[in-house]
Design a protein around this motif. Structure first.
Motif, PDB file in Angstrom:
ATOM      1  N   PRO A  14      -2.243   3.269   6.546  1.00  0.00           N
ATOM      2  CA  PRO A  14      -0.968   2.772   7.077  1.00  0.00           C
ATOM      3  C   PRO A  14      -1.061   1.287   7.408  1.00  0.00           C
ATOM      4  O   PRO A  14      -2.069   0.830   7.966  1.00  0.00           O
ATOM      5  CB  PRO A  14      -0.760   3.620   8.333  1.00  0.00           C
ATOM      6  CG  PRO A  14      -1.487   4.893   8.041  1.00  0.00           C
ATOM      7  CD  PRO A  14      -2.691   4.489   7.243  1.00  0.00           C
ATOM      8  N   GLY A  15      -0.027   0.560   7.047  1.00  0.00           N
ATOM      9  CA  GLY A  15      -0.005  -0.878   7.233  1.00  0.00           C
ATOM     10  C   GLY A  15      -0.574  -1.664   6.064  1.00  0.00           C
ATOM     11  O   GLY A  15      -0.445  -2.893   6.024  1.00  0.00           O
ATOM     12  N   SER A  17      -1.282  -2.456   1.765  1.00  0.00           N
ATOM     13  CA  SER A  17      -0.441  -2.892   0.641  1.00  0.00           C
ATOM     14  C   SER A  17      -0.960  -2.328  -0.665  1.00  0.00           C
ATOM     15  O   SER A  17      -2.156  -2.079  -0.821  1.00  0.00           O
ATOM     16  CB  SER A  17      -0.419  -4.421   0.556  1.00  0.00           C
ATOM     17  OG  SER A  17       0.137  -4.998   1.716  1.00  0.00           O
ATOM     18  N   ARG A  67       9.991  -4.696   3.059  1.00  0.00           N
ATOM     19  CA  ARG A  67       8.601  -4.265   2.857  1.00  0.00           C
ATOM     20  C   ARG A  67       8.213  -4.260   1.385  1.00  0.00           C
ATOM     21  O   ARG A  67       7.067  -4.557   1.040  1.00  0.00           O
ATOM     22  CB  ARG A  67       8.388  -2.861   3.432  1.00  0.00           C
ATOM     23  CG  ARG A  67       8.651  -2.750   4.924  1.00  0.00           C
ATOM     24  CD  ARG A  67       8.192  -1.410   5.474  1.00  0.00           C
ATOM     25  NE  ARG A  67       8.887  -0.280   4.877  1.00  0.00           N
ATOM     26  CZ  ARG A  67       8.284   0.749   4.275  1.00  0.00           C
ATOM     27  NH1 ARG A  67       6.962   0.783   4.168  1.00  0.00           N
ATOM     28  NH2 ARG A  67       9.003   1.750   3.775  1.00  0.00           N
ATOM     29  N   ASN A  84       4.304  -3.519   0.832  1.00  0.00           N
ATOM     30  CA  ASN A  84       3.595  -3.968   2.027  1.00  0.00           C
ATOM     31  C   ASN A  84       3.975  -3.103   3.217  1.00  0.00           C
ATOM     32  O   ASN A  84       4.968  -2.380   3.180  1.00  0.00           O
ATOM     33  CB  ASN A  84       3.927  -5.427   2.318  1.00  0.00           C
ATOM     34  CG  ASN A  84       3.534  -6.364   1.200  1.00  0.00           C
ATOM     35  OD1 ASN A  84       2.541  -6.147   0.507  1.00  0.00           O
ATOM     36  ND2 ASN A  84       4.306  -7.428   1.020  1.00  0.00           N
ATOM     37  N   SER A  85       3.179  -3.195   4.252  1.00  0.00           N
ATOM     38  CA  SER A  85       3.441  -2.440   5.500  1.00  0.00           C
ATOM     39  C   SER A  85       3.721  -0.969   5.204  1.00  0.00           C
ATOM     40  O   SER A  85       4.693  -0.385   5.688  1.00  0.00           O
ATOM     41  CB  SER A  85       4.636  -3.063   6.243  1.00  0.00           C
ATOM     42  OG  SER A  85       4.399  -4.417   6.549  1.00  0.00           O
ATOM     43  N   LYS A  87       3.776   3.016   5.050  1.00  0.00           N
ATOM     44  CA  LYS A  87       3.854   4.045   6.077  1.00  0.00           C
ATOM     45  C   LYS A  87       3.493   5.397   5.465  1.00  0.00           C
ATOM     46  O   LYS A  87       3.665   5.592   4.255  1.00  0.00           O
ATOM     47  CB  LYS A  87       5.273   4.118   6.647  1.00  0.00           C
ATOM     48  CG  LYS A  87       5.807   2.803   7.180  1.00  0.00           C
ATOM     49  CD  LYS A  87       7.258   2.944   7.600  1.00  0.00           C
ATOM     50  CE  LYS A  87       7.814   1.622   8.119  1.00  0.00           C
ATOM     51  NZ  LYS A  87       9.232   1.753   8.543  1.00  0.00           N
ATOM     52  N   SER A 122      -4.514   7.659   7.018  1.00  0.00           N
ATOM     53  CA  SER A 122      -5.714   7.140   7.662  1.00  0.00           C
ATOM     54  C   SER A 122      -6.856   8.152   7.550  1.00  0.00           C
ATOM     55  O   SER A 122      -7.967   7.886   8.017  1.00  0.00           O
ATOM     56  CB  SER A 122      -5.419   6.823   9.127  1.00  0.00           C
ATOM     57  OG  SER A 122      -4.888   7.963   9.785  1.00  0.00           O
TER      58      SER A 122
END
Length: 122
Positions: A14-15, A17, A67, A84-85, A87, A122
């Motif tokens: 998460p977060g 790219s 994003r 990007n960013s 989720k 994650s």
């Protein structure tokens, strides 16, 4: 017959790219409107972003605005999706799509790629 081949998917935290690529062959690429769609498990395929043959005036679904960026390179017969960013809810199979129609309002898909998996975890 136009063929679209996606690449660039994978596992990302998460977060993070990713950049997806879609290479086209077999048609007049510069005349086509292009788009990215995605399909999460148990859900319908949904529109993500599109770019017209003129490369002017892109379109995005609200949940990726700011994003994701779609862009095309007509010299390379390719379209890209910079994400990007990311989720966890962006996890899906991402599909490249081409339309014989240049403009992207009411995008109508004539050709699909086979898809590339993006997993945000994650």
């Amino acid at each position: 017959q136009v063929q679209l081949v996606e690449s660039g998917g994978g596992l990302v935290q998460p977060g993070g790219s990713l950049r997806l690529s879609c290479a086209a062959s077999g048609g007049t690429f510069s005349n086509y409107g292009l788009a990215w769609f995605r399909q999460a498990p148990g859900k319908e395929r949904e529109f993500v972003a599109a770019v017209p043959c003129t490369n002017i005036g892109t379109s995005y679904v609200d949940f990726v605005k700011g994003r994701f960026t779609i862009y095309r390179d007509n010299m390379k017969n390719a379209v890209y999706l910079q994400m990007n960013s990311l989720k966890p809810e962006d996890t899906a199979v991402y599909y490249c799509a081409a339309s014989r129609r240049c403009l992207i309002d009411g995008f109508r898909t004539d050709y699909w790629g086979q898809g590339t998996q993006v997993t945000v975890s994650s």
